[in-house]
Design a protein around this motif. Structure first.
Motif, PDB file in Angstrom:
ATOM      1  N   GLU A  67     -28.769 -35.305  -1.362  1.00 36.47           N
ATOM      2  CA  GLU A  67     -28.867 -36.387  -2.336  1.00 36.47           C
ATOM      3  C   GLU A  67     -27.620 -36.482  -3.212  1.00 36.47           C
ATOM      4  O   GLU A  67     -27.263 -37.553  -3.689  1.00 36.47           O
ATOM      5  CB  GLU A  67     -30.101 -36.194  -3.222  1.00 36.47           C
ATOM      6  N   VAL A  68     -26.955 -35.334  -3.420  1.00 27.61           N
ATOM      7  CA  VAL A  68     -25.752 -35.331  -4.249  1.00 27.61           C
ATOM      8  C   VAL A  68     -24.679 -36.202  -3.622  1.00 27.61           C
ATOM      9  O   VAL A  68     -24.076 -37.067  -4.264  1.00 27.61           O
ATOM     10  CB  VAL A  68     -25.233 -33.899  -4.458  1.00 27.61           C
ATOM     11  N   VAL A  69     -24.426 -36.001  -2.348  1.00 26.40           N
ATOM     12  CA  VAL A  69     -23.371 -36.745  -1.666  1.00 26.40           C
ATOM     13  C   VAL A  69     -23.757 -38.194  -1.468  1.00 26.40           C
ATOM     14  O   VAL A  69     -22.974 -39.111  -1.691  1.00 26.40           O
ATOM     15  CB  VAL A  69     -23.038 -36.084  -0.318  1.00 26.40           C
ATOM     16  N   SER A  70     -25.012 -38.437  -1.075  1.00 31.59           N
ATOM     17  CA  SER A  70     -25.413 -39.796  -0.729  1.00 31.59           C
ATOM     18  C   SER A  70     -25.470 -40.723  -1.930  1.00 31.59           C
ATOM     19  O   SER A  70     -25.291 -41.932  -1.793  1.00 31.59           O
ATOM     20  CB  SER A  70     -26.781 -39.773  -0.042  1.00 31.59           C
ATOM     21  N   ASN A  71     -25.688 -40.193  -3.128  1.00 29.20           N
ATOM     22  CA  ASN A  71     -25.808 -41.047  -4.316  1.00 29.20           C
ATOM     23  C   ASN A  71     -24.470 -41.350  -4.990  1.00 29.20           C
ATOM     24  O   ASN A  71     -24.416 -42.189  -5.881  1.00 29.20           O
ATOM     25  CB  ASN A  71     -26.738 -40.389  -5.348  1.00 29.20           C
ATOM     26  N   LEU A  72     -23.412 -40.655  -4.610  1.00 31.54           N
ATOM     27  CA  LEU A  72     -22.116 -40.850  -5.275  1.00 31.54           C
ATOM     28  C   LEU A  72     -21.405 -42.057  -4.664  1.00 31.54           C
ATOM     29  O   LEU A  72     -20.441 -41.941  -3.910  1.00 31.54           O
ATOM     30  CB  LEU A  72     -21.263 -39.586  -5.161  1.00 31.54           C
ATOM     31  N   SER A  73     -21.878 -43.227  -5.015  1.00 31.74           N
ATOM     32  CA  SER A  73     -21.395 -44.458  -4.385  1.00 31.74           C
ATOM     33  C   SER A  73     -19.969 -44.824  -4.780  1.00 31.74           C
ATOM     34  O   SER A  73     -19.316 -45.606  -4.096  1.00 31.74           O
ATOM     35  CB  SER A  73     -22.329 -45.618  -4.736  1.00 31.74           C
ATOM     36  N   SER A  74     -19.464 -44.286  -5.897  1.00 34.52           N
ATOM     37  CA  SER A  74     -18.097 -44.611  -6.335  1.00 34.52           C
ATOM     38  C   SER A  74     -17.076 -43.581  -5.884  1.00 34.52           C
ATOM     39  O   SER A  74     -15.894 -43.684  -6.211  1.00 34.52           O
ATOM     40  CB  SER A  74     -18.055 -44.720  -7.868  1.00 34.52           C
ATOM     41  N   LEU A  75     -17.538 -42.587  -5.147  1.00 37.31           N
ATOM     42  CA  LEU A  75     -16.649 -41.480  -4.776  1.00 37.31           C
ATOM     43  C   LEU A  75     -15.514 -41.953  -3.872  1.00 37.31           C
ATOM     44  O   LEU A  75     -15.745 -42.631  -2.866  1.00 37.31           O
ATOM     45  CB  LEU A  75     -17.458 -40.396  -4.073  1.00 37.31           C
ATOM     46  N   LYS A  76     -14.306 -41.596  -4.231  1.00 37.12           N
ATOM     47  CA  LYS A  76     -13.134 -41.932  -3.429  1.00 37.12           C
ATOM     48  C   LYS A  76     -12.443 -40.691  -2.889  1.00 37.12           C
ATOM     49  O   LYS A  76     -11.853 -40.734  -1.816  1.00 37.12           O
ATOM     50  CB  LYS A  76     -12.144 -42.754  -4.262  1.00 37.12           C
ATOM     51  N   LEU A  77     -12.472 -39.608  -3.652  1.00 40.11           N
ATOM     52  CA  LEU A  77     -11.845 -38.367  -3.205  1.00 40.11           C
ATOM     53  C   LEU A  77     -12.884 -37.257  -3.267  1.00 40.11           C
ATOM     54  O   LEU A  77     -13.462 -36.993  -4.325  1.00 40.11           O
ATOM     55  CB  LEU A  77     -10.650 -38.005  -4.093  1.00 40.11           C
ATOM     56  N   SER A 115     -20.606 -42.819 -11.555  1.00 39.86           N
ATOM     57  CA  SER A 115     -19.243 -43.317 -11.807  1.00 39.86           C
ATOM     58  C   SER A 115     -18.181 -42.384 -11.258  1.00 39.86           C
ATOM     59  O   SER A 115     -16.981 -42.670 -11.368  1.00 39.86           O
ATOM     60  CB  SER A 115     -19.025 -43.492 -13.323  1.00 39.86           C
ATOM     61  N   LEU A 116     -18.609 -41.265 -10.676  1.00 39.72           N
ATOM     62  CA  LEU A 116     -17.664 -40.247 -10.225  1.00 39.72           C
ATOM     63  C   LEU A 116     -16.785 -40.769  -9.095  1.00 39.72           C
ATOM     64  O   LEU A 116     -17.272 -41.262  -8.079  1.00 39.72           O
ATOM     65  CB  LEU A 116     -18.431 -39.000  -9.760  1.00 39.72           C
ATOM     66  N   ARG A 117     -15.471 -40.643  -9.264  1.00 38.93           N
ATOM     67  CA  ARG A 117     -14.503 -41.054  -8.250  1.00 38.93           C
ATOM     68  C   ARG A 117     -13.935 -39.871  -7.491  1.00 38.93           C
ATOM     69  O   ARG A 117     -13.622 -39.983  -6.315  1.00 38.93           O
ATOM     70  CB  ARG A 117     -13.341 -41.807  -8.916  1.00 38.93           C
ATOM     71  N   CYS A 118     -13.750 -38.768  -8.189  1.00 41.26           N
ATOM     72  CA  CYS A 118     -13.110 -37.602  -7.589  1.00 41.26           C
ATOM     73  C   CYS A 118     -14.000 -36.382  -7.788  1.00 41.26           C
ATOM     74  O   CYS A 118     -14.357 -36.056  -8.923  1.00 41.26           O
ATOM     75  CB  CYS A 118     -11.746 -37.341  -8.228  1.00 41.26           C
ATOM     76  N   LEU A 119     -14.335 -35.724  -6.697  1.00 44.05           N
ATOM     77  CA  LEU A 119     -15.105 -34.484  -6.747  1.00 44.05           C
ATOM     78  C   LEU A 119     -14.343 -33.440  -5.946  1.00 44.05           C
ATOM     79  O   LEU A 119     -14.188 -33.559  -4.730  1.00 44.05           O
ATOM     80  CB  LEU A 119     -16.505 -34.681  -6.170  1.00 44.05           C
ATOM     81  N   LEU A 120     -13.856 -32.408  -6.631  1.00 41.81           N
ATOM     82  CA  LEU A 120     -13.015 -31.393  -6.009  1.00 41.81           C
ATOM     83  C   LEU A 120     -13.749 -30.062  -6.031  1.00 41.81           C
ATOM     84  O   LEU A 120     -14.086 -29.545  -7.101  1.00 41.81           O
ATOM     85  CB  LEU A 120     -11.681 -31.286  -6.754  1.00 41.81           C
ATOM     86  N   LEU A 121     -13.970 -29.513  -4.825  1.00 42.94           N
ATOM     87  CA  LEU A 121     -14.736 -28.267  -4.680  1.00 42.94           C
ATOM     88  C   LEU A 121     -13.972 -27.289  -3.795  1.00 42.94           C
ATOM     89  O   LEU A 121     -14.523 -26.693  -2.877  1.00 42.94           O
ATOM     90  CB  LEU A 121     -16.115 -28.566  -4.056  1.00 42.94           C
ATOM     91  N   ASP A 122     -12.711 -27.081  -4.078  1.00 41.50           N
ATOM     92  CA  ASP A 122     -11.852 -26.255  -3.228  1.00 41.50           C
ATOM     93  C   ASP A 122     -11.940 -24.784  -3.599  1.00 41.50           C
ATOM     94  O   ASP A 122     -12.083 -24.431  -4.770  1.00 41.50           O
ATOM     95  CB  ASP A 122     -10.394 -26.717  -3.352  1.00 41.50           C
ATOM     96  N   TRP A 123     -11.800 -23.968  -2.579  1.00 43.00           N
ATOM     97  CA  TRP A 123     -11.695 -22.521  -2.738  1.00 43.00           C
ATOM     98  C   TRP A 123     -12.865 -21.940  -3.570  1.00 43.00           C
ATOM     99  O   TRP A 123     -12.663 -21.208  -4.535  1.00 43.00           O
ATOM    100  CB  TRP A 123     -10.377 -22.090  -3.381  1.00 43.00           C
ATOM    101  N   ILE A 124     -14.075 -22.316  -3.189  1.00 40.64           N
ATOM    102  CA  ILE A 124     -15.277 -21.779  -3.850  1.00 40.64           C
ATOM    103  C   ILE A 124     -16.008 -20.920  -2.819  1.00 40.64           C
ATOM    104  O   ILE A 124     -16.868 -21.405  -2.076  1.00 40.64           O
ATOM    105  CB  ILE A 124     -16.199 -22.889  -4.370  1.00 40.64           C
ATOM    106  N   PRO A 125     -15.679 -19.650  -2.714  1.00 42.28           N
ATOM    107  CA  PRO A 125     -16.219 -18.804  -1.637  1.00 42.28           C
ATOM    108  C   PRO A 125     -17.729 -18.616  -1.702  1.00 42.28           C
ATOM    109  O   PRO A 125     -18.362 -18.355  -0.679  1.00 42.28           O
ATOM    110  CB  PRO A 125     -15.484 -17.475  -1.837  1.00 42.28           C
ATOM    111  N   CYS A 126     -18.335 -18.746  -2.883  1.00 39.30           N
ATOM    112  CA  CYS A 126     -19.776 -18.507  -3.022  1.00 39.30           C
ATOM    113  C   CYS A 126     -20.615 -19.748  -2.785  1.00 39.30           C
ATOM    114  O   CYS A 126     -21.850 -19.663  -2.724  1.00 39.30           O
ATOM    115  CB  CYS A 126     -20.080 -17.960  -4.420  1.00 39.30           C
TER     116      CYS A 126
END
Length: 694
Positions: free
Chosen positions: A618-628, A600-611
């Motif tokens: 599989e994480v990206v390909s399964n997020l069918s509701s992702l918009k952002l 059901s995830l629409r927004c996944l924000l992973l900014d400024w994570i140096p590590c």
């Protein structure tokens, strides 16, 4: 005989004269009594006329000049008569013992003669008091002075408004600002201190417009001020009344003061001539919305700001009073702390200042300050006076979506400045814009709502595309979202480390929690949050992983940015209702495979994570509701390039292994039947794909 006749004639004349003068002396007592009685009769007539005048004056009539002059003549006559009576009584008391003869004939003669003449004057004045008409219709004053307390901090605004009034090119002037900022006080000061002493305008008309704006009610106020007769008003249509008003005002240089305007008022339908440089008339309005100033075609819009810190303290102390301030050495400093809680809002300063008058101990002040910080709605005058006034602005919002967006900012800490994009992302994650299939349209709607809330002064602009909420407005929003709605525990905002474990047990119904300190340890108690929808953590050093098992089953928004989290805990994939996940600025090294369950995830924000090094495909390909999906690295991302980007430049082997997978996944986003997205893929020196909208 010829000699005797002239002598007899002279003797007769002398006798007649002597006898006449002797009457003044002999009848002195009688003359004094007659004068006293005549004066009393005159005073009775005076009281009758005066009573008639006072009754009519209460009906907004004016005494005639003739009546006014007569009333003053009677008062003057009474003084003169009393002087004669006093001297007469003294003269009568000076008679020779055992005789009726006065000791001083000359003095008695003069008093008797004066009394006789005054008796005739009193009778004549009494006859003049038979008036058929005692009053005329009272002409309206050009400016009606209005009640106003002493003002603090308005001098600069007052000067600016007066300068605008003097500018002949400015016909309509709008004063806007948040509720309780002092707009009505300012326009009252202009009415009393500028127009009252200015001879440039023939008439000033004050109208409280309120909501809804009624042409008929405004016309009635104007009619009363212009004194339009009944035969030109009764049984007339709205248009006919407008013509009557227009015909009167077009011949005058007028100023119209419209207070508390919430929507456009059609001045033409009212009958008010358009103010311009030719007729030199003015319309000045107050409103909470800049849009209303624009709708009213104001040539100048002036925002009425809250008071500066110094002005706020001065106003607050004035309402508290010197007696209370001097009752204990600590109270002046405590008063400044209390004033700070009002953040310069005059309405709050006046209300709270008055409530603290008479509080003469530091303990009372400390308890009051604590209440203002924790439960302001419980403070005297705030929940039943300040908040309801501010609530009018909330009630005037166009729809429930805007209202929800406004209330949402209240879950952040005081004075929190949030980026517009970050706030809109949260709104999208909450589902406020579900009616938009196109994410680009949803974001545009978010920007429009931010502007709408700024225009009505519920949001404040700060630098770098950020907004915040005035503290008192935020308190009102919390009151609306929790206590006013009947669920006082709906929102939990923890801003310091004073939270204790025993307080947590009553938060079973909590729907939104935001933590801004290390008080998270107190939430690790044996309790659950079955209704929790939103969980935001900021600037917390404690790893929040242990809290996740308490969130099930309804969590929709999870913001763990700016925390020390280094891994996602086991069981994270059970948060299947999650729609928004922000892991920016954390210590994550890789994304857990469990994220693929968050369908059901629409927004996944992973900014400024140096590590961050590993993102399983599989994480990206399964997020069918992702918009952002945002993956930015601070040292390479540029504002002018994009808002959402994948940045794989300077990648190591792990990045090299995943780069193609991520790239292929993004290509799939555009090739499948998904609705348009806003994304930029930045592959550094390898490849760059510009933003696309489908």
């Amino acid at each position: 005989m010829d000699c005797v006749s002239p002598i007899l004639d002279v003797v007769t004349r002398v006798w007649d004269c002597t006898a006449k003068h002797a009457v003044y002396i002999r009848d002195l007592q009688g003359n004094m009594d007659s004068l006293r009685n005549a004066m009393q009769e005159l005073k009775n007539v005076h009281e009758d006329v005066k009573g008639r005048v006072e009754v009519e004056e209460q009906r907004q009539m004016r005494r005639t000049n003739e009546v006014d002059g007569w009333l003053h003549s009677v008062l003057a006559m009474e003084i003169q008569v009393n002087e004669i009576l006093e001297k007469g009584d003294q003269e009568i008391q000076k008679k020779c013992p055992g005789t009726c003869c006065p000791r001083n004939c000359r003095s008695s003669y003069k008093l008797g003669k004066k009394a006789s003449k005054k008796l005739g004057a009193v009778a004549e004045l009494r006859n003049k008091g038979r008036f058929d008409v005692v009053v005329d219709r009272l002409p309206q004053a050009p400016v009606d002075e209005r009640p106003m307390e002493k003002t603090v901090g308005l001098d600069l605004m007052f000067t600016e408004v007066c300068r605008c009034i003097q500018d002949e090119e400015l016909g309509i002037i709008g004063l806007y600002g948040m509720g309780g900022a002092g707009k009505t006080t300012l326009i009252t000061k202009v009415n009393n201190e500028y127009f009252k002493t200015c001879n440039d305008f023939e008439v000033a008309i004050w109208v409280v417009v309120s909501r809804p704006a009624s042409v008929e009610k405004v016309q009635e106020v104007i009619r009363n001020k212009l004194d339009i007769p009944d035969n030109k008003w009764r049984n007339r249509t709205e248009d006919e009344k407008a013509v009557e008003i227009f015909n009167v005002l077009k011949a005058k240089r007028f100023v119209m003061l419209l207070d508390d305007v919430w929507e456009r008022l059609n001045l033409q339908k009212v009958g008010v001539p358009s103010p311009n440089s030719q007729n030199k008339s003015k319309v000045i309005l107050t409103t909470r919305s800049l849009d209303v100033c624009r709708d009213m075609e104001a040539q100048k819009s002036i925002k009425v700001e809250c008071l500066t810190e110094e002005e706020a303290i001065n106003l607050f102390k004035e309402k508290v009073g010197e007696t209370t301030l001097n009752s204990h050495p600590d109270i002046p400093q405590l008063a400044e702390i209390a004033a700070e809680e009002c953040k310069g809002l005059p309405l709050a300063l006046v209300t709270i200042g008055r409530a603290m008058a008479g509080k003469n101990t530091p303990q009372e002040w400390e308890r009051a300050i604590q209440m203002l910080k924790t439960y302001p709605s419980k403070f005297s005058g705030v929940g039943d006076h300040v908040f309801p006034i501010l609530k009018f602005s909330y009630d005037s919002l166009k729809n429930d979506t805007i209202k929800s967006c406004f209330l949402y900012l209240a879950i952040f800490q005081e004075d929190y400045e949030i980026m517009n994009d970050d706030l809109i992302n949260l709104w999208i994650g909450e589902g406020f814009f579900d009616e938009f299939d196109n994410i680009h349209e949803a974001r545009n709607q978010g920007y429009n709502i931010i502007e709408d809330l700024k225009v009505v002064c519920l949001f404040e602009s700060v630098e770098d595309n950020q907004v915040k909420m005035h503290d008192v407005i935020r308190d009102m929003a919390l009151w609306l979202a929790s206590e006013y709605s009947g669920n006082k525990n709906k929102i939990l905002v923890v801003e310091d480390d004073t939270l204790e474990a025993h307080q947590v047990s009553k938060w079973q119904e909590t729907q939104q929690i935001s933590l801004w300190s290390d008080s998270m340890k107190y939430l690790m108690v044996p309790t659950t949050y079955p209704n929790l929808l939103t969980f935001i953590v900021k600037n917390v050093k404690v790893d929040p992983c242990g809290f996740f098992h308490l969130m099930l089953p309804a969590i929709k928004v999870l913001d763990l940015s700016h925390t020390s989290i280094s891994r996602l805990p086991d069981g994270f994939g059970k948060l299947v209702t999650l729609q928004y996940l922000n892991l920016s600025k954390t210590n994550l090294c890789q994304l857990s495979m469990e994220l693929k369950s968050l369908t059901s995830l629409r927004c996944l924000l992973l900014d400024w994570i140096p590590c961050l090094k590993i993102i399983p495909k599989e994480v990206v390909s399964n997020l069918s509701s992702l918009k952002l999906f945002s993956l930015r690295r601070v040292h390479e991302w540029k504002e002018e390039e994009a808002h959402y980007s994948f940045n794989l430049e300077d990648a190591n082997d792990s990045w090299e292994n995943n780069k193609l997978i991520i790239y292929q996944r993004i290509v799939m986003l555009y090739s499948r039947s998904w609705k348009p997205r806003i994304m930029i893929i930045n592959l550094g020196i390898y490849q760059r794909i510009k933003t696309k909208h489908y």
